[in-house]
Design a protein around this motif. Sequence first.
Motif, short mmCIF file in Angstrom:
data_model
loop_
_atom_site.label_atom_id
_atom_site.label_comp_id
_atom_site.label_asym_id
_atom_site.label_seq_id
_atom_site.Cartn_x
_atom_site.Cartn_y
_atom_site.Cartn_z
N LYS A 65 1.07 -1.17 0.37
CA LYS A 65 -0.46 -0.01 0.56
C LYS A 65 0.67 1.42 -0.31
O LYS A 65 0.63 2.08 -0.88
N SER A 87 -0.45 10.14 8.33
CA SER A 87 -0.93 9.55 9.41
C SER A 87 -0.16 10.04 10.29
O SER A 87 0.55 10.25 10.22
N ARG A 136 3.26 4.49 17.02
CA ARG A 136 4.81 3.35 17.10
C ARG A 136 5.94 4.46 16.53
O ARG A 136 5.79 5.49 16.71
N TYR A 190 4.68 10.04 9.15
CA TYR A 190 4.17 9.75 10.21
C TYR A 190 4.03 11.05 11.18
O TYR A 190 5.59 11.97 10.74
N GLU A 208 -10.76 9.62 11.54
CA GLU A 208 -10.47 7.16 12.16
C GLU A 208 -9.20 7.17 12.80
O GLU A 208 -8.68 7.51 12.79
N ALA A 260 -7.70 3.52 14.61
CA ALA A 260 -6.95 2.07 15.05
C ALA A 260 -6.41 1.49 15.41
O ALA A 260 -4.83 2.45 15.21
N PHE A 266 -3.46 -1.26 15.91
CA PHE A 266 -2.68 -2.49 14.50
C PHE A 266 -1.64 -2.25 15.66
O PHE A 266 -0.37 -1.99 15.32
N TYR A 313 -2.59 3.92 14.90
CA TYR A 313 -2.89 4.94 13.54
C TYR A 313 -4.31 5.74 13.60
O TYR A 313 -5.00 5.29 13.64
N GLY A 314 -3.70 6.98 13.73
CA GLY A 314 -5.37 8.18 12.91
C GLY A 314 -5.22 8.65 11.68
O GLY A 314 -4.00 9.28 11.63
N GLU A 328 -4.37 5.74 2.96
CA GLU A 328 -3.42 4.54 2.93
C GLU A 328 -3.71 3.86 4.33
O GLU A 328 -2.95 4.17 5.48
N ILE A 329 -4.91 3.42 4.64
CA ILE A 329 -4.85 3.38 6.34
C ILE A 329 -5.03 1.75 6.22
O ILE A 329 -5.68 0.66 5.46
N GLU A 330 -4.97 0.81 6.80
CA GLU A 330 -5.63 -0.58 7.52
C GLU A 330 -7.58 -0.75 7.58
O GLU A 330 -7.87 -0.06 7.24
N GLY A 372 -9.58 1.27 10.31
CA GLY A 372 -10.07 2.26 9.95
C GLY A 372 -10.72 2.86 8.66
O GLY A 372 -11.57 3.51 8.60
N ARG A 381 11.25 -6.88 3.76
CA ARG A 381 11.22 -5.64 4.59
C ARG A 381 12.16 -5.81 5.94
O ARG A 381 12.77 -4.55 6.15
N ARG A 430 7.25 -9.57 15.49
CA ARG A 430 6.19 -8.24 15.11
C ARG A 430 6.44 -8.95 13.71
O ARG A 430 5.11 -8.76 13.14
N ARG A 447 2.60 -9.89 12.78
CA ARG A 447 1.91 -8.99 11.16
C ARG A 447 0.84 -10.39 10.19
O ARG A 447 0.50 -10.02 9.91
P1 5GP Z 1 2.89 0.26 9.64
O1 5GP Z 1 3.11 -0.04 10.67
O2 5GP Z 1 3.86 -0.49 8.75
O3 5GP Z 1 3.90 1.31 8.57
O4 5GP Z 1 1.88 0.43 9.24
C1 5GP Z 1 0.87 -0.20 9.88
C2 5GP Z 1 -1.24 -0.42 9.11
O5 5GP Z 1 -0.56 0.44 9.68
C3 5GP Z 1 -0.54 -0.34 7.65
O6 5GP Z 1 -1.43 -1.44 7.08
C4 5GP Z 1 -1.15 0.56 7.32
O7 5GP Z 1 -1.83 0.94 6.26
C5 5GP Z 1 -1.83 1.02 8.58
N1 5GP Z 1 -2.10 2.63 8.48
C6 5GP Z 1 -0.98 3.98 8.42
N2 5GP Z 1 -1.67 4.92 9.16
C7 5GP Z 1 -2.67 4.32 9.03
C8 5GP Z 1 -4.71 5.44 9.91
O8 5GP Z 1 -3.78 6.79 9.67
N3 5GP Z 1 -5.51 4.61 9.99
C9 5GP Z 1 -5.04 3.52 10.15
N4 5GP Z 1 -6.56 3.19 10.40
N5 5GP Z 1 -4.39 2.67 9.96
C10 5GP Z 1 -3.09 3.80 9.12
#
Ligand code: 5GP
Length: 291
Positions: free
Chosen positions: A126, A144, A148, A160, A179, A181, A183, A188-189, A208-210, A213, A244, A251, A255
């Motif tokens: 994504k 977002s 983390r 981020y 939104e 959530a 994860f 993440y928001g 680009e979100i999970e 959300g 990755r 972790r 995942r």
């Molecule tokens: P990563 O930690 O790998 O950057 O992201 C982990 C997951 O969080 C990914 O599936 C990503 O799409 C999701 N994510 C990133 N930003 C947001 C957000 O603002 N809201 C939600 N709900 N998920 C997010």
Amino acid sequence: MGLPPVISEAARRVALLEAAEARKVRAEIKSKVKQGQLNFDEVLKLAFENRAISKMRVKELLESFSGVGRVRSATLMERLNISPTRRIQGLGKHQIERLREEFAVVTSFTKRGKLIVLSGPGGVGKSTVASKLREKGNFWVSVSATTRQPRSHERDGVDYFFLSEQEFSRRVAADEFLEWAAFAGARYGTPQGPVLEALHCGRDVLLEIEIAGAKQVKVHLPSALLIFLEPPSWEELVARLERRGSDSPERRAHRLELAQEELAAAASFDLVIVNTLVDSVVSQLIELTSA
Ligand code: 5GP
């Protein structure tokens, strides 16, 4: 003590039918407001002509606007000295003016830019698709907030907004996220204000979100298009997560477990795109907004 008024069975039935009809009218208005098809002024005009609408609670109307949650509507009503039980018909002239000013920005923005929500299991690619789209400039891509830790190559405010748990909680309470959530052990928001502003300015917006959300966005903004990005195969997804290399083995295992659950969510999305070639996914997304 006075006796209660005697109501005939027929009159009672008529009253019940009228109440049900009024509820239906109000639900339709709220749904149109939610989808950006009616703005604040238009609802007021309709309320002037229709008794059922004039009896709608102000609180219910405000909460129907995208981007106005319970907290924001309560704060606004308190500021304008509107009691929580006030109905539209009870609003004073001054209160109407102030509400008009507040809603000039929020109203009907969904008629402007398109909102595309790209989701799918972690590791599906994504963020690669999102950064290509950001480079091409077709979309305004939302940044977002997360609790983390940053990875070595990530920059605050670009990849981020890296927040403390306390600051993230404060923003949740202040209704600042469209939104959010939890994860894989972090939160993440999506910051709400910039997304609404970009849509209002006519930009197509990409989130680009999970998955959890993405579903919340659809509830707030039903006109959003939810796209599920699928890996070509399970083996390919495992290989991508292993390549990755930035996650610890624990972790990564977590995942993969999550990814199994996430893949099952594809059915509740508007569209599924298989990520075999990133460039092809990018072109399909651009085509969607120019349609
Ligand atoms: P990563 O930690 O790998 O950057 O992201 C982990 C997951 O969080 C990914 O599936 C990503 O799409 C999701 N994510 C990133 N930003 C947001 C957000 O603002 N809201 C939600 N709900 N998920 C997010």
